[in-house]
Design a protein around this motif. Structure first.
Motif, PDB file in Angstrom:
ATOM      1  N   ALA A 148       0.703  -0.970   0.138  1.00 48.79           N
ATOM      2  CA  ALA A 148       0.349   0.430   0.071  1.00 48.79           C
ATOM      3  C   ALA A 148       0.750   1.132  -0.101  1.00 48.79           C
ATOM      4  CB  ALA A 148      -0.680   0.107   1.048  1.00 48.79           C
ATOM      5  N   ASP A 149       1.825   1.645   0.653  1.00 47.51           N
ATOM      6  CA  ASP A 149       3.021   2.527   0.989  1.00 47.51           C
ATOM      7  C   ASP A 149       3.575   2.647  -0.317  1.00 47.51           C
ATOM      8  OD1 ASP A 149       4.178   0.396   1.412  1.00 47.51           O
ATOM      9  OD2 ASP A 149       5.617   0.865   2.575  1.00 47.51           O
ATOM     10  N   LEU A 150       4.038   1.662  -1.191  1.00 47.11           N
ATOM     11  CA  LEU A 150       4.541   1.680  -2.637  1.00 47.11           C
ATOM     12  C   LEU A 150       3.427   2.199  -3.741  1.00 47.11           C
ATOM     13  CD1 LEU A 150       6.693   1.646  -4.317  1.00 47.11           C
ATOM     14  CD2 LEU A 150       6.545  -0.619  -4.444  1.00 47.11           C
ATOM     15  N   ALA A 151       1.972   1.735  -3.215  1.00 44.29           N
ATOM     16  CA  ALA A 151       1.397   2.194  -4.435  1.00 44.29           C
ATOM     17  C   ALA A 151       0.759   3.798  -4.162  1.00 44.29           C
ATOM     18  CB  ALA A 151       0.157   1.097  -4.354  1.00 44.29           C
ATOM     19  N   GLY A 152       0.504   4.140  -3.181  1.00 47.90           N
ATOM     20  CA  GLY A 152       0.047   5.486  -2.548  1.00 47.90           C
ATOM     21  C   GLY A 152      -0.926   6.111  -3.497  1.00 47.90           C
ATOM     22  N   GLY A 153      -2.154   5.105  -3.476  1.00 46.81           N
ATOM     23  CA  GLY A 153      -3.166   5.555  -3.533  1.00 46.81           C
ATOM     24  C   GLY A 153      -3.619   4.978  -5.114  1.00 46.81           C
ATOM     25  N   ARG A 154      -2.325   4.656  -5.602  1.00 44.06           N
ATOM     26  CA  ARG A 154      -3.008   4.622  -7.203  1.00 44.06           C
ATOM     27  C   ARG A 154      -2.944   2.678  -7.422  1.00 44.06           C
ATOM     28  NH1 ARG A 154       2.694   6.664  -7.350  1.00 44.06           N
ATOM     29  NH2 ARG A 154       2.311   8.897  -8.281  1.00 44.06           N
ATOM     30  N   ASP A 155      -3.998   2.265  -6.988  1.00 50.45           N
ATOM     31  CA  ASP A 155      -4.742   0.754  -7.079  1.00 50.45           C
ATOM     32  C   ASP A 155      -6.283   1.248  -7.889  1.00 50.45           C
ATOM     33  OD1 ASP A 155      -6.801   2.105  -4.257  1.00 50.45           O
ATOM     34  OD2 ASP A 155      -5.426   1.910  -3.092  1.00 50.45           O
ATOM     35  N   PRO A 156      -6.529  -0.444  -8.005  1.00 53.10           N
ATOM     36  CA  PRO A 156      -8.117  -0.586  -8.444  1.00 53.10           C
ATOM     37  C   PRO A 156      -9.211   0.690  -7.683  1.00 53.10           C
ATOM     38  CG  PRO A 156      -7.019  -2.449  -8.183  1.00 53.10           C
ATOM     39  CD  PRO A 156      -5.951  -1.829  -7.266  1.00 53.10           C
ATOM     40  N   ALA A 157      -9.123   1.457  -6.234  1.00 50.34           N
ATOM     41  CA  ALA A 157     -10.402   1.627  -5.600  1.00 50.34           C
ATOM     42  C   ALA A 157     -10.134   2.936  -6.483  1.00 50.34           C
ATOM     43  CB  ALA A 157      -9.773   1.831  -4.659  1.00 50.34           C
ATOM     44  N   ALA A 158      -9.016   3.172  -6.656  1.00 53.49           N
ATOM     45  CA  ALA A 158      -8.613   5.437  -7.547  1.00 53.49           C
ATOM     46  C   ALA A 158      -9.176   4.862  -9.096  1.00 53.49           C
ATOM     47  CB  ALA A 158      -7.274   4.938  -7.877  1.00 53.49           C
ATOM     48  N   SER A 159      -9.759   6.605  -9.376  1.00 59.27           N
ATOM     49  CA  SER A 159     -11.263   6.655 -10.404  1.00 59.27           C
ATOM     50  C   SER A 159      -9.496   6.841 -11.563  1.00 59.27           C
ATOM     51  CB  SER A 159     -11.867   7.767 -10.240  1.00 59.27           C
ATOM     52  OG  SER A 159     -10.742   8.295  -9.837  1.00 59.27           O
ATOM     53  N   THR A 160     -10.380   6.103 -12.537  1.00 56.61           N
ATOM     54  CA  THR A 160      -9.355   6.399 -14.098  1.00 56.61           C
ATOM     55  C   THR A 160      -9.412   8.267 -13.331  1.00 56.61           C
ATOM     56  OG1 THR A 160     -10.691   5.337 -14.880  1.00 56.61           O
ATOM     57  CG2 THR A 160      -8.958   6.905 -16.191  1.00 56.61           C
ATOM     58  N   GLU A 161      -9.644   9.524 -13.230  1.00 59.93           N
ATOM     59  CA  GLU A 161      -9.169  10.680 -13.363  1.00 59.93           C
ATOM     60  C   GLU A 161      -7.960  11.019 -12.384  1.00 59.93           C
ATOM     61  OE1 GLU A 161      -8.929  12.872 -15.263  1.00 59.93           O
ATOM     62  OE2 GLU A 161     -10.309  12.440 -16.655  1.00 59.93           O
TER      63      GLU A 161
END
Length: 337
Positions: A148-161
């Motif tokens: 999670a810390d490496l993803a930094g919010g860039r995960d499947p739950a994030a919107s395309t925008e």
């Protein structure tokens, strides 16, 4: 009334008198060298020093065996030690060493690791393909491959925008220099771990290469599913060409040592590991330089260069530079083994 000198004293005086001129000449030459005037030595003086050094060593041996006076023995020991560092010690400057490292030693050691480099790179690609396939089938696999810390919010739950915004370089950063330093430290730790784990018969290093590939593949599958695969490629490759190549070389260095330990041929495992380690250590020294460059590209170039086409151009340029540097023709060969 002065007593008659003992035979021991006479022998010592005669021994000194017969060789005094050579010792005095060697001492003068060493004084000249130690004062920083070695470049002013004539050809005859340079050729004379090894001869005078061997003569002094021979005299020292005789002085010790025949128990001549202690002062003479100490003088010869000191003079011999001074001459030794000139005859056998390195007289190259730090600048010369660095020039040799960058012009010959580092690229030659990388070329000698070409088999291990191919294996290390193939393992990373295999991990990337497997992870991309799994994430494309079931997005929740992403969380298994990317912390999670490496993803930094860039995960499947994030919107395309939201995902798109992380690629355009406009996201607020508390300080690009701090960010670059963090990335350099992180990537250096990964590379050093891949190298160090090679001693365990290659297996941990191979698994680390696979795992690094799965993180890359999971990221690509996620962004590609939102139509952002091309943009992600530019975002990654502007620094990834250098960074991933460096990590691949670190894995190759670890595999080199691990293979030598597992299959030492006609040498002991320790001797085989030492021999392989000479080449691997030189390559790892250069990996640190590559990671520093990758950290700058990631912390500065990727944030400041927002055009995808320019990012790909920078990535292609760095790839060409590293390829030419490592695998271009060289006049000398590295003697790591």
């Amino acid at each position: 009334m002065t007593g008659t000198p003992s035979p021991h004293t006479l022998r010592s005086q005669r021994f000194r008198r017969e060789r005094q001129a050579d010792w005095a000449r060697l001492e003068r030459l060493m004084d000249k060298v130690e004062k920083g005037s070695a470049a002013q030595l004539t050809d005859d003086e340079i050729l004379a020093i090894p001869v005078l050094y061997r003569s002094t060593l021979s005299a020292l041996s005789v002085a010790r065996e025949t128990s001549l006076d202690r002062g003479l023995v100490e003088f010869l020991e000191t003079l011999s030690a001074r001459a030794y560092f000139f005859v056998y010690g390195s007289r190259t400057t730090l600048q010369d060493r660095l020039a040799s490292f960058f012009s010959n030693d580092w690229p030659a050691s990388v070329r000698s690791l070409w088999r291990e480099t191919l294996v290390s790179g193939a393992l990373m690609l295999l991990g990337a393909f497997v992870a991309a396939w799994l994430v494309s089938i079931e997005p929740d696999w992403f969380y298994a491959f990317v912390p999670a810390d490496l993803a930094g919010g860039r995960d499947p739950a994030a919107s395309t925008e939201t995902l798109r915004a992380t690629l355009d370089g406009s996201e607020d950063q508390p300080g690009l220099s701090v960010f670059a330093a963090y990335l350099f430290t992180h990537n250096a730790q990964v590379a050093i771990l891949a190298f160090a784990l090679g001693f365990s018969l290659c297996v941990p290093t191979a698994l680390l290469m696979l795992y690094n590939g799965t993180m890359l593949g999971a990221f690509f599958a996620l962004f590609a599913s939102r139509g952002l695969g091309v943009e992600l490629g530019g975002w990654l490759l502007i620094h990834g060409v250098t960074e991933l190549f460096a990590v691949t070389l670190a894995g190759a260095a670890g595999l080199k040592i691990g293979w030598a330990v597992a299959f030492p041929a006609d040498r002991s495992r320790l001797d085989a590991a030492i021999a392989a380690g000479r080449t691997a250590a030189v390559a790892m020294g250069g990996v640190v330089v590559m990671l520093f460059v990758a950290g700058l590209l990631e912390g500065f170039g990727r944030q400041l260069i927002v055009d995808t086409g320019v990012r790909y151009a920078v990535a292609a340029f760095t790839g060409l530079v590293w390829t030419a540097y490592f695998y271009g023709p060289r006049g000398r060969t590295f003697r790591g083994l």
